[in-house]
Design a protein around this motif. Structure first.
Motif, short mmCIF file in Angstrom:
data_model
loop_
_atom_site.label_atom_id
_atom_site.label_comp_id
_atom_site.label_asym_id
_atom_site.label_seq_id
_atom_site.Cartn_x
_atom_site.Cartn_y
_atom_site.Cartn_z
N SER A 242 2.62 14.56 24.74
CA SER A 242 2.33 15.01 23.37
C SER A 242 2.00 16.49 23.37
O SER A 242 1.44 17.02 24.34
CB SER A 242 1.16 14.21 22.78
N GLU A 243 2.33 17.17 22.28
CA GLU A 243 2.09 18.60 22.19
C GLU A 243 0.86 18.87 21.33
O GLU A 243 0.64 18.22 20.30
CB GLU A 243 3.30 19.32 21.61
N TYR A 244 0.06 19.85 21.77
CA TYR A 244 -1.17 20.22 21.09
C TYR A 244 -1.20 21.73 20.88
O TYR A 244 -0.49 22.48 21.58
CB TYR A 244 -2.40 19.80 21.90
N ILE A 245 -2.03 22.15 19.97
CA ILE A 245 -2.26 23.58 19.77
C ILE A 245 -3.74 23.79 19.48
O ILE A 245 -4.36 23.01 18.76
CB ILE A 245 -1.39 24.15 18.63
N ALA A 246 -4.31 24.82 20.10
CA ALA A 246 -5.71 25.18 19.84
C ALA A 246 -5.69 26.54 19.15
O ALA A 246 -5.13 27.50 19.67
CB ALA A 246 -6.49 25.24 21.14
N LEU A 247 -6.30 26.60 17.98
CA LEU A 247 -6.30 27.84 17.21
C LEU A 247 -7.60 28.00 16.46
O LEU A 247 -8.46 27.12 16.45
CB LEU A 247 -5.11 27.88 16.26
N ARG A 248 -7.76 29.16 15.83
CA ARG A 248 -8.96 29.40 15.05
C ARG A 248 -8.84 28.73 13.68
O ARG A 248 -7.74 28.58 13.14
CB ARG A 248 -9.19 30.91 14.87
N ALA A 249 -9.98 28.35 13.12
CA ALA A 249 -9.98 27.68 11.82
C ALA A 249 -9.34 28.55 10.75
O ALA A 249 -8.75 28.05 9.80
CB ALA A 249 -11.41 27.30 11.44
N SER A 250 -9.45 29.87 10.91
CA SER A 250 -8.88 30.79 9.91
C SER A 250 -7.35 30.74 9.90
O SER A 250 -6.71 31.22 8.95
CB SER A 250 -9.35 32.22 10.17
N ASP A 251 -6.74 30.18 10.98
CA ASP A 251 -5.28 30.05 11.02
C ASP A 251 -4.80 28.76 10.38
O ASP A 251 -3.59 28.54 10.28
CB ASP A 251 -4.80 30.11 12.48
#
Length: 257
Positions: A242-251
């Motif tokens: 499975s693919e995941y992404i970690a980003l900032r809430a502002s994105d």
């Protein structure tokens, strides 16, 4: 069209067909005799074969301690995987740059407003950090990274990214499945499949610090289906593919329902 002939002794450039160039006659030839094979002695040849571009700053062995300052953290970089999950050895060019390691030292923190904010990470913690963050340092025989606490995406105590615990205002999202067909029912090739910008929130951080050093909880919660900026964050793949992404809430641009 001009013809170019190269030999080990000399190189000649024929001007035939170049009559349209002002000042150059078809009957003339330009001889370039200054080009000759590059001769290297044995020592120089060994130097070229062993040339390695090192991005890390090497700390001399006489220095036995490295103490980060302010809100910086020293992370011992995890070694890159040299084999695939199926046991196949990977060539050096195929090794992916690690994005994880162990915290071995932390700074004293920083002051926000009138409050002293200590670093929330402890030595021994396993962390995941942004791909291009920090400064790489070779210290005590190992590769380390000095980076700001804010560049650390989260803590991870297992080998599966789905267990990541985001820090600050980071959000971990599991990507939605890629559409296999067009609206008309045509199957899409892998090259034409568009990367989704929609996913389900798996975990969220405690929130960012405001001007007074107080935490502001995020308005996003685990389980939310969200729409996020297409080119934001750091991509990861889970142990199940499975693919995941970690980003900032502002994105994160919107919550879907």
């Amino acid at each position: 069209m001009a013809t170019i002939q190269l030999t080990s002794a000399a190189s000649s450039i024929s001007a035939k067909g170049l009559t349209s160039f002002e000042g150059l006659r078809a009957s003339n030839a330009v001889n370039v005799s200054s080009f000759s094979p590059l001769k290297l002695n044995a020592e120089a040849r060994r130097s070229f074969r062993g040339l390695v571009v090192k991005a890390a700053t090497t700390v001399a062995p006489k220095y036995t301690s490295l103490k980060p300052l302010g809100d910086r953290v020293l992370v011992k970089i995890k070694a890159a995987e040299e084999k695939t999950s199926g046991g196949i050895l990977l060539p050096t060019t195929a090794l992916s740059k690690p994005q994880g390691g162990e915290v071995v030292a932390v700074g004293e923190g920083r002051t926000i407003g009138k409050n002293k904010v200590e670093i929330s990470l402890k030595t021994g913690t396993q962390v995941v950090y942004s791909k291009y963050a920090g400064t790489e340092v070779e210290f005590d025989g190992s590769n380390h990274l000095i980076l700001k606490e804010d560049d650390i995406v989260g803590t991870l105590n297992t080998d599966d990214i789905k267990d990541l615990k985001p820090l600050n205002d980071r959000v971990l999202i599991k990507l939605a499945e890629v559409e296999e067909k067009t609206a008309g029912g045509l199957f899409l090739t892998d090259a034409s499949k568009e990367k989704p910008s929609i996913g389900s929130v798996v975990a969220v951080g405690p929130g960012r610090l405001d001007e007074d050093g107080e935490r502001k909880p995020l308005s996003i919660a685990p389980g939310n289906t969200v729409l996020y900026s297409k080119y934001a964050g750091n991509d990861f793949k889970g142990s199940d593919g499975s693919e995941y992404i970690a980003l900032r809430a502002s994105d994160v641009m919107a919550i879907l329902s």
